[in-house]
Write a protein that holds these residues in place. Structure first.
Motif, short mmCIF file in Angstrom:
data_model
loop_
_atom_site.label_atom_id
_atom_site.label_comp_id
_atom_site.label_asym_id
_atom_site.label_seq_id
_atom_site.Cartn_x
_atom_site.Cartn_y
_atom_site.Cartn_z
N ALA A 1 1.63 3.53 -17.30
CA ALA A 1 2.88 3.38 -16.53
C ALA A 1 2.61 2.72 -15.17
N VAL A 2 1.51 3.10 -14.53
CA VAL A 2 1.16 2.50 -13.22
C VAL A 2 0.92 1.00 -13.40
N ALA A 3 0.17 0.65 -14.44
CA ALA A 3 -0.17 -0.76 -14.67
C ALA A 3 1.08 -1.57 -15.02
N ALA A 4 2.03 -0.96 -15.73
CA ALA A 4 3.27 -1.68 -16.07
C ALA A 4 4.05 -2.02 -14.79
N ASP A 5 4.05 -1.10 -13.84
CA ASP A 5 4.71 -1.38 -12.54
C ASP A 5 4.01 -2.55 -11.84
N ILE A 6 2.69 -2.57 -11.91
CA ILE A 6 1.93 -3.65 -11.23
C ILE A 6 2.27 -4.99 -11.89
N ILE A 7 2.39 -4.99 -13.21
CA ILE A 7 2.76 -6.22 -13.92
C ILE A 7 4.17 -6.66 -13.49
N ASP A 8 5.07 -5.70 -13.32
CA ASP A 8 6.42 -6.05 -12.85
C ASP A 8 6.35 -6.74 -11.49
N ILE A 9 5.48 -6.27 -10.63
CA ILE A 9 5.35 -6.90 -9.30
C ILE A 9 4.81 -8.32 -9.47
N ALA A 10 3.82 -8.48 -10.33
CA ALA A 10 3.27 -9.83 -10.56
C ALA A 10 4.34 -10.77 -11.11
N ARG A 11 5.25 -10.22 -11.92
CA ARG A 11 6.32 -11.04 -12.51
C ARG A 11 7.48 -11.26 -11.54
N GLY A 12 7.46 -10.56 -10.41
CA GLY A 12 8.58 -10.64 -9.46
C GLY A 12 9.79 -9.89 -9.97
N ASN A 13 9.53 -8.91 -10.85
CA ASN A 13 10.60 -8.18 -11.52
C ASN A 13 10.79 -6.81 -10.86
N THR A 14 11.41 -6.80 -9.70
CA THR A 14 11.56 -5.52 -9.01
C THR A 14 13.02 -5.27 -8.63
N VAL A 15 13.37 -3.99 -8.50
CA VAL A 15 14.76 -3.62 -8.17
C VAL A 15 14.73 -2.60 -7.03
N PRO A 16 15.88 -2.36 -6.37
CA PRO A 16 15.88 -1.36 -5.30
C PRO A 16 15.43 0.01 -5.83
N VAL A 17 14.87 0.82 -4.93
CA VAL A 17 14.27 2.11 -5.32
C VAL A 17 15.20 2.95 -6.20
#
Ligand SMILES: NC(=O)C1=CN([C@@H]2O[C@H](COP(=O)(O)OP(=O)(O)OC[C@H]3O[C@@H](n4cnc5c(N)ncnc54)[C@H](O)[C@@H]3O)[C@@H](O)[C@H]2O)C=CC1
Ligand SMILES: N[C@@H](CC=O)C(=O)O
Ligand code: NA
Length: 440
Positions: A320-336
């Motif tokens: 789960a931690v690594a999936a979040d990191i991949i989202d950051i690399a993809r620029g795929n982030t949303v508000p908290v």
């Protein structure tokens, strides 16, 4: 033209600074090494750990990290120019974990954390810090380990109005209750095993007293209802009161005992509660055993859904931690909390005493005439109607016998009043065990 694997591998890596190299931190380092090829491909660039902060440089973690930059103060990761993303895997709502996350967000760095205590207690201010500094804060591992619970609620159910959210949110408790039921082993014996397997928190009372599940429920409810829920408003009960006898009686009655977190929204506010519950044996949630968690949501359009998976342990949590990191690399982030911070307002909470449902009450009573009449008189006076009763003379302990009463649906306040009066009878020799019955 699409990029070949070789192209993405030669791109500038996303550089991680990891604080805390315990169960999850070491698990993350191993996962990033073992799955580097698919992670690079999916992230569109390599992801590598450049710096770490941990207490013991010499400990065997199953991976050699000695060549990395080691910071003696984890907060320094926030200002390390070779760190793009800070990964906080220390734990705790205060101290170094909080200082590091706040410093990183203030420095405009993306943060990934598995820290439910931090998000549950300071989620509102961290959401504002994240927005003010345009620094994403991701925390998929904080709820239900490897289950994409946050993503399911925040993204998958983004269009629906959620009425309730919850489920089995603590792997340690579910592991303990399952092992006690299946093998008859002692609570403390099974807890030690859960600790060895890396499931429990640094202080395992956080798990067994229901606090960890309450942290996770606070986060889920905040996402589901689109506004931060006050952690202190969650009613919390743990599993220490559950004995082998309760697991046996539950089976006789056709139930299993699960530690459930449940939050419901109504016009009068959010009611959130963590407590052991009896669930009918034939329901899907009753079949979720061992370290597995399940998140159940109900929305006006989607109806009810349940996602299940491993809720604790190095592998699932690192995933789960690594999936979040991949989202950051993809620029795929949303508000908290899934909505702009300007829309956030305090949630009104509803007391847990407004719950209405059936109850299981286990008493230890003197084995003599008139006892049951005294108890049923109290239930009558409190307006609690009895559905069934079991007495087990074979389980007699000295002069006392266990007596189990199951009620028809009733108000929590009436049941609590009855429990208090029954506990005060001199024929009742131990603190009564009161468990709610949830019909999923
Ligand atoms: N273990 C699990 O299954 C899961 C854990 N989490 C969360 O992940 C986080 C980490 O948990 P675990 O790895 O299980 O804990 P852990 O206790 O195994 O690891 C934490 C590590 O942080 C280190 N540490 C403590 N203070 C530090 C400091 N000031 N600077 C640097 N290092 C420091 C400790 O020495 C320890 O090695 C916690 O927030 C926990 O709630 C979330 C989901 C599942
Ligand atoms: N201690 C927690 C770890 C995961 O969040 C649990 O047992 O669920
Ligand atoms: Na998760």
């Amino acid at each position: 033209m699409s990029s070949s694997k070789g192209d993405v591998a030669s791109k500038t890596p996303l550089r991680l600074g990891v604080a805390g190299l315990g169960t999850v931190g070491a698990g993350l380092a191993i996962l990033l090494r073992d799955n580097a090829d698919i992670i690079t491909k999916r992230a569109g660039r390599p992801i590598e750990i450049t710096a770490v902060a941990a207490r013991d440089k010499t400990r065997d973690r199953g991976i050699d990290l000695s060549a990395l930059t080691w910071h003696s103060n984890a907060v320094d990761l926030a200002s390390d120019p070779n760190v793009d993303v800070v990964v906080e895997l220390i734990g705790g709502s205060e101290g170094t974990a909080r200082s590091l996350v706040e410093a990183a967000l203030k420095a405009g760095k993306a943060v990934v954390t598995a820290n439910k205590a931090l998000l549950a207690v300071h989620g509102d201010s961290l959401a504002r810090l994240s927005a003010a500094n345009n620094a994403p804060l991701l925390f998929e591992a904080a709820v239900a380990g490897g289950i994409p619970a946050i993503k399911t609620v925040r993204e998958g159910l983004a269009a629906d109005r959620l009425l309730s959210i919850g489920g089995i949110l603590n792997g340690t408790c579910n592991y303990i209750l399952t092992a006690m039921r299946e093998t008859g082993r002692d609570f403390s014996d099974v807890l030690a095993e859960a600790q060895e397997l890396g499931y429990a928190e640094a202080d395992p009372s956080t798990d067994v007293d229901g606090i960890d599940a309450a942290h996770k429920l606070t986060i889920l409810a905040s996402l589901a209802f689109g506004q931060p829920v006050e952690f202190d408003s969650v009613h919390v009960e743990g599993i220490r009161c559950i004995g082998a006898l309760d697991l046996t009686f539950a089976r006789t009655l056709g139930y299993r005992i699960k530690l459930l977190g449940l939050a419901r929204q109504s016009e009068r506010g959010v009611e959130a509660r963590v407590a052991p519950c009896l669930v009918p044996e034939a329901t899907p949630i009753a079949q979720v055993d061992g370290v597995f968690n399940a998140v159940i949501a109900e929305g006006t359009f989607v109806g009810r859904l349940m996602v299940e998976g491993r809720g604790a342990g190095a592998g699932p949590t690192a995933s789960a931690v690594a999936a979040d990191i991949i989202d950051i690399a993809r620029g795929n982030t949303v508000p908290v909390w899934g909505t702009d911070v300007t829309t956030l307002k305090a949630t009104q909470s509803r007391p847990a005493s407004e719950w209405h449902g059936a109850f299981y009450l286990r008493l230890s009573v003197a084995d003599r005439a008139g006892v049951i009449a005294d108890i049923t008189a109290i239930l009558r006076d409190c307006g609690v109607s009895l559905s069934s009763m079991i007495q087990h003379p074979s389980a007699k302990q000295e002069q006392n016998v266990p007596l189990v009463l199951v009620t028809h649906p009733t108000d929590e306040s009436a049941m609590q009043a009855a429990r208090q009066r029954i506990a005060a009878l001199d024929v009742v020799s131990a603190e009564p065990v009161l468990i709610r019955i949830e019909n999923f």
